[in-house]
Each structure stands twice: as structure tokens, then as C-alpha cells.
Design a protein around this motif. Structure first.
Motif, PDB file in Angstrom:
ATOM      1  N   VAL A  85      -5.080  -3.089  -0.707  1.00 34.46           N
ATOM      2  CA  VAL A  85      -3.671  -3.091  -0.327  1.00 34.46           C
ATOM      3  C   VAL A  85      -3.463  -4.017   0.878  1.00 34.46           C
ATOM      4  O   VAL A  85      -4.304  -4.081   1.776  1.00 34.46           O
ATOM      5  N   TYR A  86      -2.294  -4.703   0.918  1.00 31.53           N
ATOM      6  CA  TYR A  86      -1.971  -5.629   1.992  1.00 31.53           C
ATOM      7  C   TYR A  86      -0.617  -5.299   2.607  1.00 31.53           C
ATOM      8  O   TYR A  86       0.134  -4.463   2.105  1.00 31.53           O
ATOM      9  N   THR A  87      -0.332  -6.004   3.696  1.00 34.36           N
ATOM     10  CA  THR A  87       1.001  -5.976   4.300  1.00 34.36           C
ATOM     11  C   THR A  87       1.481  -7.409   4.475  1.00 34.36           C
ATOM     12  O   THR A  87       0.678  -8.341   4.510  1.00 34.36           O
ATOM     13  N   ILE A  88       2.787  -7.564   4.595  1.00 32.87           N
ATOM     14  CA  ILE A  88       3.384  -8.850   4.955  1.00 32.87           C
ATOM     15  C   ILE A  88       4.373  -8.573   6.083  1.00 32.87           C
ATOM     16  O   ILE A  88       5.279  -7.741   5.929  1.00 32.87           O
ATOM     17  N   THR A  89       4.192  -9.257   7.197  1.00 32.66           N
ATOM     18  CA  THR A  89       5.066  -9.068   8.347  1.00 32.66           C
ATOM     19  C   THR A  89       6.017 -10.256   8.461  1.00 32.66           C
ATOM     20  O   THR A  89       5.581 -11.407   8.552  1.00 32.66           O
ATOM     21  N   GLN A 100       4.972  -2.905   3.345  1.00 33.96           N
ATOM     22  CA  GLN A 100       3.751  -2.121   3.228  1.00 33.96           C
ATOM     23  C   GLN A 100       3.280  -2.007   1.771  1.00 33.96           C
ATOM     24  O   GLN A 100       4.060  -2.172   0.837  1.00 33.96           O
ATOM     25  N   ASP A 101       1.986  -1.699   1.621  1.00 34.25           N
ATOM     26  CA  ASP A 101       1.424  -1.344   0.311  1.00 34.25           C
ATOM     27  C   ASP A 101       1.651  -2.446  -0.727  1.00 34.25           C
ATOM     28  O   ASP A 101       2.097  -2.200  -1.842  1.00 34.25           O
ATOM     29  N   VAL A 102       1.343  -3.684  -0.347  1.00 36.23           N
ATOM     30  CA  VAL A 102       1.505  -4.828  -1.241  1.00 36.23           C
ATOM     31  C   VAL A 102       0.217  -5.042  -2.040  1.00 36.23           C
ATOM     32  O   VAL A 102      -0.882  -5.023  -1.481  1.00 36.23           O
TER      33      VAL A 102
END
Length: 471
Positions: A85-89, A100-102
Motif C-alpha cells: 500500500v502507498y500514499t500520495i501527498t 491513503q491506501d493507494v
């Protein structure tokens, strides 16, 4: 002193809210799936010339953009292979958004009319599948029914994680398509559903594509208004497709056609134009796989057969498309909504797995008419994609008809010889044409050795009776 403090707080709040904050379209939200191994566009809105930074957690790169004169910004970012799982800010001058939860995986669009829209709530008996539908690697983005007179930039939707409850309210065809991709590719799958029962293909096509084509424009004018769905060109395209055309997808699946049986003569041209317009908007030759409409007891003779013929011609003439045949997946000939959606979704998935992803050993193409050869009082029919053998589900082949030059079609006898079939009628000494499954209700019993139904066909181009069915 308290009054001064209160004024200070109000002043600070005003100083922030008086400026535009960075914000994103709904397609970029928690739980989303981005297309793997790609360069994808991320966009949004901000203050003019406001600097925006975009920081994905899968690498150390920070991307930058700035609001233009329309207070919009966009940038391209690179995605890795499937995972998460990733994030993008996303950060502007006045606010920060953390998605969240990308997941990174394969993203597909599912569109059409009611047979694509159909969910478990429509009375589909998939209790066991619902119970086992918890899967954090499958995500849904369901675009609600909406229409607009001009292309829109956003939709009222959000990404959700696949759960029994979410699965029940999502397109059943799309779910089973995505589930099989997830199982066979072992990657996350994102599914965008944009479907509306009853809609003709014109409403899913950009307005200029229809209006600037005399043939399509005249056909569109024949579509009757309905209180249940829009009937004018582009209305659902504008509201349900246009807002996500910037979002990178792997391909599209389509189940539609029942509402165009009255204009079957122009459907090949329409569907070809619609596919081309979507590809232009996505700026890539998207794989586009669609479902041949199923047998149904229409009020007008042979309109279903003519529409299926138009779909067949589209698949044969438009690159990077494919069609699945469903003549065997009908539980009630008087119901325009066959309930065997799992099988339809999995046939679409098989097509994508073989054609788009290069999986071998997958049976995905139905046998289709190739050519005919007259042999005395018989006609031999050859097929594409028939494999080594054809097979029957029953003792005698059904729905074969043969005619001489009087154009009078009579029931035919048949004999399978490998991957060809001989067709004849004892009373016709000089046959010239064969039709197979060419009617509204036909559910033939001829299959490939892999179990896929042979596609309907006719060898002639004679006029076809479309008069009202006699009761």
C-alpha cells in the motif's frame, strides 16, 4: 484581551479561506488503484500560479505543478510495478491532502446499459460469491447515474475496497471480470463502473461525433425519449465518462446494444465511432472488449440478429477489440436481463487475459464464420477460431437454415467434419446461402471443442424481415 484573541483567530481563518485551497477530483481518493508501470496524469485545482507538490511514497521523487489561468494544474508521475500500500501527498500553499491506501495494478472501465449495470440486488443468486467477496486487492469506483449537456470535470463518487456489501451494489459483470484478472495476474485491480440501463450508445458518444456525421445524426433522431434514461447524444458521456478520461486505464469492457436494435443498420458505424472517440480522449488505443447481446423475444422480427451482426462486424473491423458470444447464457428468453453474469464477466476476463496480457492456453474466441463452399447439393461452412473440432450439445445441430436462389430458407440437416460443417436440405438441389442462429430467440447448440458457442452468421446479404412478430 479575549476579544483581541478572538479577532486574531477570525483574521487567521479568513486569511486562509480567502485563498483557494488545492483540491482533487473524486477519482483521486483513498483506496484508489493507479495503472502500473505507466506515466499517469494527476490533476486538480488551486489558486492561479500556486505551486503544488505531489509526493508518492513509492519512490523519492517529488513532482511539481502550478495553477494556470483557469486555476487548474496537472502533472505526470511514474508508477512502479503492481503493489502497495502507498500514499500520495499533494501539498499547496495553504493545505495538504494525503491520499491513503493507494494500490498500483490494473485499472479497467466497465460501461453500457442495464446488463452491465446489473448488480446482485437485481435478484442474482450469488450468495456464495457475496460471502467470499472480501478482497482488499480489488477496488470499486461506481459513477452514479448523471447527465450533462457539456463535458464535466468531476463526478460524485469515491473508491471503495471490495467487501461483500460493496460487491452486492457493484456491476456483477465487472466484478467477476475483475476478480478473474486479480486471480490470474496476481495484481490489484481497480474497476470504474459507468452504466445506465436503457441507454442507447449515442448518449455515450461525444456530441460532435454524432452531430457531424449525417448517418449517425439521422439515426439518433429516431431514438424515442424515455422517462427512465436520456436519449440525446453525449448526455451520459459528458457526465459519466468525460470526467475520468484523464485517468490512466488498461482498457474498457462494454455491454450494450439492446436499445439500438431499432437502428441496427447504423450500429456498426456508431460503435466504431464511439470506440474511436474514447481512444482519442484517452490518447491511446485502448483494448475494448464487448458482449454480444443475448437472445431475447423482441417484438420485431430479427432485430436482435441484425444488431449482433453489427457487433460482429465491429469486432472484425476495429483493431484491438473483441467480442464474447453469450447465446448459451440465457436462463429466460423472455427476460432481457439474463442472470448468468458470472459467466459473462469471466468470458470477458479470458479475452483480456489472452489478448491484452498475452496469457496462453486460454479459450477466449468463439468460432466465427470464415467462408462457404458449395459441394453439389450441400454447402460446407468453415470457421475461424474453431480449433481442431466442433461439437454439439445434443444429437442434431439446431438453428441452421439453407436456401436456393429463391431466397426461401428451410431447416437444414448438418454433419460436422472436423472444424467444418456440411449443411443441406434434400429439397434444395442448388443451395446458395446458409443462415445460422440468425433470429431473435436463437440459442444454437454448436460449440468449439473448448466449449465456446459458435457465433451466429449468414452467408447472404439479402433483405431481412424486421416486421412485428405475429402473436
Amino acid at each position: 484581551m479575549k476579544k483581541i484573541f478572538l479577532l486574531s483567530v477570525v483574521s487567521i481563518v479568513c486569511s486562509v479561506t480567502c485563498f483557494a485551497t488545492v483540491y482533487l477530483p473524486a477519482i483521486f481518493s483513498d483506496h484508489m488503484v493507479l495503472q502500473q508501470n505507466s506515466t499517469v496524469k494527476i490533476w486538480g485545482w488551486s489558486e492561479v500560479e500556486e505551486k503544488v507538490s505531489i509526493k508518492p511514497s513509492w519512490d523519492t521523487t517529488t513532482y511539481y505543478a502550478a495553477g494556470n489561468s483557469l486555476a487548474k494544474w496537472e502533472t505526470m508521475i511514474k508508477t512502479p510495478k503492481a503493489g502497495g500500500v502507498y500514499t500520495i501527498t499533494v501539498k499547496g500553499s495553504y493545505n495538504e491532502i494525503v491520499i491513503q491506501d493507494v494500490l498500483i495494478g490494473e485499472v479497467w472501465l466497465a460501461s453500457g446499459q442495464s446488463n452491465m449495470e446489473m448488480t446482485v440486488y437485481w435478484g442474482l443468486k450469488y450468495d456464495e460469491e457475496v460471502k467470499n467477496a472480501t478482497n482488499t486487492s480489488i477496488r470499486f469506483f461506481h459513477i452514479p447515474k448523471s447527465s450533462a449537456t457539456a463535458p464535466q470535470e468531476d463526478v460524485r463518487a469515491k473508491w471503495v475496497v471490495c467487501s461483500p456489501e460493496a460487491m452486492k451494489g457493484f456491476s456483477a459483470v465487472a466484478y467477476f471480470f475483475g476478480r478473474k484478472l486479480n486471480e490470474q495476474l496476481n495484481v490489484p485491480v481497480g474497476l470504474i463502473a459507468a452504466a445506465w440501463g436503457g441507454t442507447p450508445a449515442e448518449v455515450w458518444t461525444p456530441e460532435d461525433v454524432v452531430k457531424n456525421n449525417q448517418v449517425l445524426n439521422e439515426a439518433a433522431a429516431k431514438i424515442q425519449p424515455s422517462k427512465w434514461w436520456p436519449n440525446l447524444p453525449a448526455y451520459t458521456y459528458n457526465a459519466m465518462i468525460a470526467p475520468v478520461t484523464g485517468f490512466k486505464i488498461a482498457g474498457a469492457i462494454w455491454y450494450q446494444g439492446e436499445s439500438n436494435t431499432g437502428t441496427a443498420a447504423t450500429y456498426q458505424q456508431l460503435l466504431t465511432a464511439m470506440i474511436g472517440s474514447w481512444r482519442q480522449k484517452w490518447n491511446t488505443e485502448l483494448p475494448f472488449y464487448f458482449v454480444q447481446i443475448a437472445p431475447f423475444a423482441y417484438n420485431d422480427s430479427n432485430v436482435c440478429a441484425l444488431l449482433r451482426e453489427a457487433q460482429t462486424k465491429t469486432a472484425a473491423s476495429v483493431n484491438n477489440t473483441g467480442m464474447v458470444v453469450t447465446s448459451d447464457l440465457v436462463d429466460n428468453i423472455n427476460d432481457i436481463h439474463p442472470k448468468l453474469k458470472k459467466e459473462v464477466g469471466e468470458r470477458l476476463a479470458n479475452y483480456a487475459l489472452a489478448d491484452a496480457y498475452g496469457k496462453t492456453g486460454v479459450a477466449y474466441k468463439s468460432p466465427a464464420y470464415k467462408n462457404m463452399q458449395v459441394e453439389k447439393n450441400k454447402i460446407r461452412i468453415a470457421f475461424n477460431d474453431a480449433g481442431k473440432n466442433l461439437m454439439l450439445k445434443g444429437k442434431e445441430a439446431t438453428n441452421f437454415f439453407i436456401a436456393g436462389d429463391d431466397k426461401n430458407f428451410l431447416p437444414a440437416k448438418t454433419k460436422i467434419e472436423g472444424n467444418t460443417i456440411l449443411v443441406w436440405n434434400e429439397t434444395i438441389k442448388q443451395p446458395v446461402a446458409v443462415r445460422f442462429g440468425f433470429s431473435n430467440r436463437a440459442m444454437p447448440n454448436l460449440f468449439s471443442s473448448e466449449g465456446l458457442p459458435v457465433n451466429l452468421f449468414r452467408t447472404d446479404d439479402w433483405p431481412v424481415d424486421t416486421s412485428p412478430v405475429k402473436k
